[in-house]
Scaffold this motif. Structure first.
Motif, PDB file in Angstrom:
ATOM      1  N   TRP A  60     -53.164  33.101  44.829  1.00 48.77           N
ATOM      2  CA  TRP A  60     -53.602  31.874  44.149  1.00 48.77           C
ATOM      3  C   TRP A  60     -54.659  32.175  43.099  1.00 48.77           C
ATOM      4  N   TYR A  61     -55.469  33.242  43.329  1.00 45.66           N
ATOM      5  CA  TYR A  61     -56.655  33.398  42.481  1.00 45.66           C
ATOM      6  C   TYR A  61     -56.366  34.001  41.114  1.00 45.66           C
ATOM      7  N   GLU A  62     -55.096  34.320  40.841  1.00 41.74           N
ATOM      8  CA  GLU A  62     -54.783  34.717  39.460  1.00 41.74           C
ATOM      9  C   GLU A  62     -55.098  33.566  38.497  1.00 41.74           C
ATOM     10  N   TYR A  64     -57.660  31.935  38.267  1.00 36.41           N
ATOM     11  CA  TYR A  64     -59.063  31.998  37.817  1.00 36.41           C
ATOM     12  C   TYR A  64     -59.307  33.172  36.882  1.00 36.41           C
ATOM     13  N   GLN A  65     -58.244  33.707  36.294  1.00 36.66           N
ATOM     14  CA  GLN A  65     -58.366  34.811  35.341  1.00 36.66           C
ATOM     15  C   GLN A  65     -57.708  34.416  34.018  1.00 36.66           C
ATOM     16  N   PRO A  66     -58.449  33.709  33.150  1.00 34.35           N
ATOM     17  CA  PRO A  66     -57.867  33.209  31.899  1.00 34.35           C
ATOM     18  C   PRO A  66     -57.472  34.336  30.944  1.00 34.35           C
ATOM     19  N   LEU A 166     -68.953  38.392  37.046  1.00 38.16           N
ATOM     20  CA  LEU A 166     -68.671  37.886  38.388  1.00 38.16           C
ATOM     21  C   LEU A 166     -67.350  38.496  38.857  1.00 38.16           C
ATOM     22  N   GLU A 167     -67.364  39.217  39.950  1.00 31.91           N
ATOM     23  CA  GLU A 167     -66.135  39.821  40.487  1.00 31.91           C
ATOM     24  C   GLU A 167     -65.369  40.628  39.433  1.00 31.91           C
ATOM     25  N   GLY A 168     -66.084  41.253  38.502  1.00 31.54           N
ATOM     26  CA  GLY A 168     -65.392  42.062  37.497  1.00 31.54           C
ATOM     27  C   GLY A 168     -64.716  41.269  36.386  1.00 31.54           C
ATOM     28  N   PHE A 198     -63.724  17.138  34.142  1.00 36.28           N
ATOM     29  CA  PHE A 198     -63.612  18.568  34.386  1.00 36.28           C
ATOM     30  C   PHE A 198     -64.450  19.006  35.584  1.00 36.28           C
ATOM     31  N   ARG A 199     -63.872  19.866  36.424  1.00 35.81           N
ATOM     32  CA  ARG A 199     -64.673  20.715  37.313  1.00 35.81           C
ATOM     33  C   ARG A 199     -65.000  21.962  36.498  1.00 35.81           C
ATOM     34  N   VAL A 200     -66.256  22.300  36.369  1.00 38.46           N
ATOM     35  CA  VAL A 200     -66.620  23.461  35.561  1.00 38.46           C
ATOM     36  C   VAL A 200     -66.891  24.626  36.508  1.00 38.46           C
ATOM     37  N   ASP A 201     -65.886  25.495  36.598  1.00 38.45           N
ATOM     38  CA  ASP A 201     -65.914  26.642  37.501  1.00 38.45           C
ATOM     39  C   ASP A 201     -67.090  27.566  37.159  1.00 38.45           C
ATOM     40  N   ALA A 202     -67.711  28.108  38.191  1.00 37.13           N
ATOM     41  CA  ALA A 202     -68.749  29.130  38.011  1.00 37.13           C
ATOM     42  C   ALA A 202     -69.866  28.689  37.059  1.00 37.13           C
ATOM     43  N   SER A 203     -70.247  27.418  37.131  1.00 37.35           N
ATOM     44  CA  SER A 203     -71.335  26.915  36.270  1.00 37.35           C
ATOM     45  C   SER A 203     -72.645  27.652  36.531  1.00 37.35           C
ATOM     46  N   LYS A 204     -72.818  28.083  37.775  1.00 36.67           N
ATOM     47  CA  LYS A 204     -74.007  28.854  38.122  1.00 36.67           C
ATOM     48  C   LYS A 204     -74.162  30.078  37.239  1.00 36.67           C
ATOM     49  N   HIS A 205     -73.044  30.563  36.738  1.00 31.88           N
ATOM     50  CA  HIS A 205     -73.033  31.796  35.950  1.00 31.88           C
ATOM     51  C   HIS A 205     -73.113  31.534  34.452  1.00 31.88           C
ATOM     52  N   MET A 206     -73.428  30.293  34.090  1.00 30.61           N
ATOM     53  CA  MET A 206     -73.627  29.919  32.687  1.00 30.61           C
ATOM     54  C   MET A 206     -75.024  29.311  32.542  1.00 30.61           C
ATOM     55  N   GLN A 236     -70.199  20.337  37.945  1.00 30.68           N
ATOM     56  CA  GLN A 236     -70.463  21.762  37.802  1.00 30.68           C
ATOM     57  C   GLN A 236     -70.417  22.449  39.167  1.00 30.68           C
ATOM     58  N   GLU A 237     -69.652  23.520  39.264  1.00 28.67           N
ATOM     59  CA  GLU A 237     -69.613  24.283  40.510  1.00 28.67           C
ATOM     60  C   GLU A 237     -70.825  25.200  40.569  1.00 28.67           C
ATOM     61  N   VAL A 238     -71.816  24.779  41.342  1.00 29.30           N
ATOM     62  CA  VAL A 238     -73.011  25.603  41.557  1.00 29.30           C
ATOM     63  C   VAL A 238     -73.194  25.707  43.070  1.00 29.30           C
ATOM     64  N   GLY A 244     -82.719  30.736  48.614  1.00 35.86           N
ATOM     65  CA  GLY A 244     -83.742  31.400  47.817  1.00 35.86           C
ATOM     66  C   GLY A 244     -83.209  32.212  46.651  1.00 35.86           C
ATOM     67  N   GLU A 245     -82.006  31.913  46.203  1.00 36.91           N
ATOM     68  CA  GLU A 245     -81.463  32.628  45.036  1.00 36.91           C
ATOM     69  C   GLU A 245     -82.194  32.215  43.750  1.00 36.91           C
ATOM     70  N   ALA A 246     -82.022  33.033  42.718  1.00 36.94           N
ATOM     71  CA  ALA A 246     -82.708  32.761  41.447  1.00 36.94           C
ATOM     72  C   ALA A 246     -82.182  31.514  40.753  1.00 36.94           C
ATOM     73  N   ASN A 302     -63.621  23.524  50.554  1.00 37.47           N
ATOM     74  CA  ASN A 302     -62.920  23.687  49.286  1.00 37.47           C
ATOM     75  C   ASN A 302     -62.005  24.899  49.380  1.00 37.47           C
ATOM     76  N   HIS A 303     -61.328  25.214  48.283  1.00 38.40           N
ATOM     77  CA  HIS A 303     -60.303  26.264  48.346  1.00 38.40           C
ATOM     78  C   HIS A 303     -60.913  27.642  48.599  1.00 38.40           C
ATOM     79  N   ASP A 304     -62.194  27.826  48.314  1.00 39.69           N
ATOM     80  CA  ASP A 304     -62.862  29.098  48.624  1.00 39.69           C
ATOM     81  C   ASP A 304     -63.344  29.127  50.065  1.00 39.69           C
ATOM     82  N   ASN A 305     -64.184  28.162  50.428  1.00 39.46           N
ATOM     83  CA  ASN A 305     -64.834  28.308  51.732  1.00 39.46           C
ATOM     84  C   ASN A 305     -63.886  28.041  52.900  1.00 39.46           C
TER      85      ASN A 305
HETATM   86  C1  ARE Z   1     -60.347  38.622  42.176  1.00 35.60           C
HETATM   87  C2  ARE Z   1     -60.556  39.700  43.212  1.00 35.60           C
HETATM   88  C3  ARE Z   1     -61.688  40.624  42.795  1.00 35.60           C
HETATM   89  C4  ARE Z   1     -61.394  41.210  41.413  1.00 35.60           C
HETATM   90  C5  ARE Z   1     -61.180  40.071  40.443  1.00 35.60           C
HETATM   91  C6  ARE Z   1     -60.795  40.573  39.054  1.00 35.60           C
HETATM   92  O1  ARE Z   1     -60.853  39.108  44.479  1.00 35.60           O
HETATM   93  O2  ARE Z   1     -61.804  41.678  43.733  1.00 35.60           O
HETATM   94  O3  ARE Z   1     -62.460  42.000  40.979  1.00 35.60           O
HETATM   95  O4  ARE Z   1     -60.135  39.204  40.909  1.00 35.60           O
HETATM   96  O5  ARE Z   1     -59.531  41.177  39.092  1.00 35.60           O
HETATM   97  C7  ARE Z   1     -61.445  33.480  42.632  1.00 35.60           C
HETATM   98  C8  ARE Z   1     -61.496  34.374  43.866  1.00 35.60           C
HETATM   99  C9  ARE Z   1     -61.968  35.781  43.516  1.00 35.60           C
HETATM  100  C10 ARE Z   1     -61.069  36.350  42.434  1.00 35.60           C
HETATM  101  C11 ARE Z   1     -61.226  35.445  41.225  1.00 35.60           C
HETATM  102  C12 ARE Z   1     -60.386  35.895  40.033  1.00 35.60           C
HETATM  103  O6  ARE Z   1     -62.374  33.798  44.805  1.00 35.60           O
HETATM  104  O7  ARE Z   1     -61.859  36.585  44.682  1.00 35.60           O
HETATM  105  O8  ARE Z   1     -61.445  37.692  42.122  1.00 35.60           O
HETATM  106  O9  ARE Z   1     -60.751  34.114  41.571  1.00 35.60           O
HETATM  107  O10 ARE Z   1     -59.049  36.002  40.392  1.00 35.60           O
HETATM  108  C13 ARE Z   1     -69.473  33.099  43.668  1.00 35.60           C
HETATM  109  C14 ARE Z   1     -69.561  32.191  42.438  1.00 35.60           C
HETATM  110  C15 ARE Z   1     -68.601  31.021  42.492  1.00 35.60           C
HETATM  111  C16 ARE Z   1     -67.175  31.470  42.835  1.00 35.60           C
HETATM  112  C17 ARE Z   1     -67.249  32.244  44.133  1.00 35.60           C
HETATM  113  C18 ARE Z   1     -65.863  32.746  44.592  1.00 35.60           C
HETATM  114  O11 ARE Z   1     -70.901  31.733  42.280  1.00 35.60           O
HETATM  115  O12 ARE Z   1     -68.606  30.405  41.197  1.00 35.60           O
HETATM  116  O13 ARE Z   1     -68.118  33.382  43.981  1.00 35.60           O
HETATM  117  N1  ARE Z   1     -66.236  30.338  42.889  1.00 35.60           N
HETATM  118  C19 ARE Z   1     -65.340  30.030  41.740  1.00 35.60           C
HETATM  119  C20 ARE Z   1     -63.938  29.635  42.183  1.00 35.60           C
HETATM  120  C21 ARE Z   1     -63.213  30.834  42.754  1.00 35.60           C
HETATM  121  C22 ARE Z   1     -62.976  31.860  41.656  1.00 35.60           C
HETATM  122  C23 ARE Z   1     -64.111  31.956  40.702  1.00 35.60           C
HETATM  123  C24 ARE Z   1     -65.212  31.126  40.759  1.00 35.60           C
HETATM  124  C25 ARE Z   1     -63.936  32.848  39.537  1.00 35.60           C
HETATM  125  O14 ARE Z   1     -64.005  28.554  43.057  1.00 35.60           O
HETATM  126  O15 ARE Z   1     -61.992  30.486  43.368  1.00 35.60           O
HETATM  127  O16 ARE Z   1     -62.772  33.180  42.232  1.00 35.60           O
HETATM  128  O17 ARE Z   1     -63.296  32.065  38.522  1.00 35.60           O
HETATM  129  C26 ARE Z   1     -72.992  33.527  47.604  1.00 35.60           C
HETATM  130  C27 ARE Z   1     -73.464  32.931  46.277  1.00 35.60           C
HETATM  131  C28 ARE Z   1     -72.310  32.266  45.542  1.00 35.60           C
HETATM  132  C29 ARE Z   1     -71.142  33.206  45.423  1.00 35.60           C
HETATM  133  C30 ARE Z   1     -70.720  33.708  46.798  1.00 35.60           C
HETATM  134  C31 ARE Z   1     -69.588  34.700  46.693  1.00 35.60           C
HETATM  135  O18 ARE Z   1     -72.697  32.487  48.505  1.00 35.60           O
HETATM  136  O19 ARE Z   1     -74.467  31.973  46.496  1.00 35.60           O
HETATM  137  O20 ARE Z   1     -72.730  31.869  44.265  1.00 35.60           O
HETATM  138  O21 ARE Z   1     -70.049  32.470  44.804  1.00 35.60           O
HETATM  139  O22 ARE Z   1     -71.820  34.329  47.435  1.00 35.60           O
HETATM  140  O23 ARE Z   1     -68.861  34.666  47.876  1.00 35.60           O
END
Ligand code: ARE
Ligand code: CA
Length: 497
Positions: A60-62, A64-66, A166-168, A198-206, A236-238, A244-246, A302-305
């Protein structure tokens, strides 16, 4: 930017995770519109990388790779997207786009083409369709920009969190007018098609200033569906769990709404039995939840947690069926934030993609006679939003409107309350029965218990036998066994005989 722009006082949205556009269009017409859902968070619509290897196959997480901002993805093409937005708006259901604009695809992608055939070369930081080149990214600008030279390896430095990968994933530099313009072009494209927000993905990282500037450059919503001068809804997704994060959610709450990750954890832990249910009588900002009513988007999972990452951990999800249903019902009953219901598919591995055929074409959801989605024990769409206790609570919340919580009653494993004189709910967790005469707040009448029956508004009747009789002083005998299927009771002024 905090108004969800729903039609006619609707108060909740559903995340149709990985649903194809054609399935969402149909769901708006057949189910979400008639059941008064306010909106749908869709999975990302932009062109993305295609991930394939024999282990993870098409995760599914492809999404999130624009690769570009063309509207072509695993979930559908541009024509299908437009059709979905029109049909959902016509059914009174808004579309919220999951916008991934902090980054492009992972640096491990190399040379290739995205889902819509657009070329990328991550070694050169080149995305031909947008176009972006190496000058638009943070890491290549050196250590002063991204102090690690690449990855986010700590959440203790705002600069690392916001300027490194973030995650490369190749991190864009939003201080540049050119980059902002490309993102605004994308936002305005879908705004003009008719999306509401809009849900703004990874807003914490902007950086907040950059986010503000981008939001401020967006067009007003399409006047075919919205009043003139309506601003888009942004959330915003934060992830801020008070560790205690920055970077904190507080930096974003003045800009637009923010996703509250403490809310779902606290409600989940309470319904798992870590805390007493009656302690929820003060639930909200005074309880440790950080983001106020008018600024929070709230959710249980949510779809992550639900997959144990992205701030994951102790949240309830569909696999905890009964406790989960109660937690969602509580969320929908409580006047705090704009709630989002998760609608999942069954998975065992965290990367498992949606139900699909052998060519990775996503399967359309199909339905049983009772309205639930067809699935097996381990495979298929879950459709939490179609569970009776959840779908009918959406209408309950709409009916409760802005009425306050009143008549709160409860103990360790039971609670009941009304929302003014419009709606009443009772919950018994883990086999705790309720057999009490309680003040419901409601006018006298015979109400359908919408936790177990549906309402036929034209016949003014329940399609089953469970009703609650409220007397002229507002009291009623409230009775549930507390066991699965009979642990929830709710009534409202929109469904009486
Ligand atoms: C994937 C692979 C990686 C690879 C990368 C590039 O898993 O190994 O390096 O691709 O090829 C989703 C997946 C990721 C995936 C990514 C891209 O979850 O695994 O990477 O898509 O395909 C942080 C961020 C938060 C983010 C979470 C997941 O702050 O914004 O990590 N959530 C959003 C989406 C995700 C999505 C992305 C962002 C990227 O909801 O679905 O990733 O677009 C602490 C911190 C948090 C941190 C967390 C990490 O709790 O407080 O801020 O969240 O740790 O677990
Ligand atoms: Ca960033």
């Amino acid at each position: 930017y905090k108004n969800p722009n729903t039609a006619g006082g609707r108060t909740a949205m559903v995340h149709l995770f990985e649903w194809p556009w054609r399935s969402i269009a149909r769901e708006c017409e057949d189910f979400l519109g008639p059941h008064s859902f306010g909106g749908v968070q869709i999975s990302p619509p932009h062109e993305h990388r295609i991930l394939y290897d024999t282990n993870i196959q098409r995760p599914w997480y492809e999404a999130y790779q624009p690769v570009s901002y063309k509207l072509v993805s695993r979930r559908g093409n541009r024509a299908e997207f437009i059709d979905m937005v029109q049909r959902c708006n016509n059914a009174g259901v808004r579309i919220y786009v999951d916008a991934v604009v902090n980054h492009m695809c992972g640096g491990d992608a190399g040379v290739g083409k995205g889902y819509g055939d657009s070329a990328y070369d991550t070694d050169a930081y080149a995305f031909a369709e947008v176009p972006y080149d190496i000058s638009h990214f943070n890491v290549p600008q050196g250590y002063e920009q991204c102090p690690t030279g690449g990855p986010i390896n700590t959440y203790n430095s705002a600069q690392i969190v916001r300027n490194c990968n973030l995650e490369g994933l190749l991190d864009l530099d939003h201080s540049q007018g050119y980059v902002r313009d490309r993102i605004v072009d994308y936002f305005n494209d879908v705004i003009n098609i008719g999306v509401a927000g809009f849900r703004v993905d990874a807003s914490k990282h902007m950086w907040p200033d950059n986010i503000q500037a981008i939001f401020d450059m967006t067009d007003n919503l399409n006047t075919a569906y919205f009043p003139g001068n309506t601003r888009p809804f942004f959330y915003q997704e934060v992830i801020d769990q008070d560790t205690g994060e920055a970077v904190t959610a507080a930096e974003y709450i003045n800009i637009a709404r923010v996703t509250d990750f403490i809310y779902g954890r606290e409600v989940s832990e309470t319904f798992k039995g870590y805390k007493s249910l009656d302690s929820l009588s003060s639930f909200g900002i005074h309880w440790g939840v950080k983001i106020s009513d008018e600024t929070a988007v709230v959710f249980i999972d949510n779809h992550d947690n639900q997959r144990g990452h992205g701030g994951g951990g102790n949240v309830l999800m569909y696999k905890n069926q009964e406790d989960y249903k109660l937690a969602i019902a509580f969320m929908l009953s409580w006047p705090h934030g704009f709630p989002r219901i998760m609608s999942s598919y069954k998975f065992d591995q965290q990367w498992t993609g949606p139900p699909a055929d052998n060519d990775w074409n996503t399967e359309e959801p199909t339905f049983n006679a009772d309205g639930s989605c067809v699935s097996t024990d381990s495979y298929g769409w879950v459709c939490e939003h179609r569970w009776r206790g959840i779908k009918n609570m959406v209408e309950w919340r709409n009916q409760a409107g802005t009425e306050p919580v009143q008549n709160f009653w409860g103990d360790y494993s039971r609670l009941a309350f009304s929302r003014g004189n419009r709606a009443f709910i009772a919950i018994g967790r883990g086999g705790s029965s309720i057999n009490e005469r309680l003040q419901t707040g409601l006018p006298s009448g015979e109400y359908c218990n919408m936790a177990v029956v549906d309402y036929d508004s034209s016949a003014r009747s329940c399609t089953g036998h469970s009703t609650v009789n409220v007397d002229s002083s507002g009291y009623a005998d409230i009775s549930i066994s507390g066991n699965s299927g009979d642990n929830l009771l709710f009534i409202h002024v929109g469904a009486s005989k």
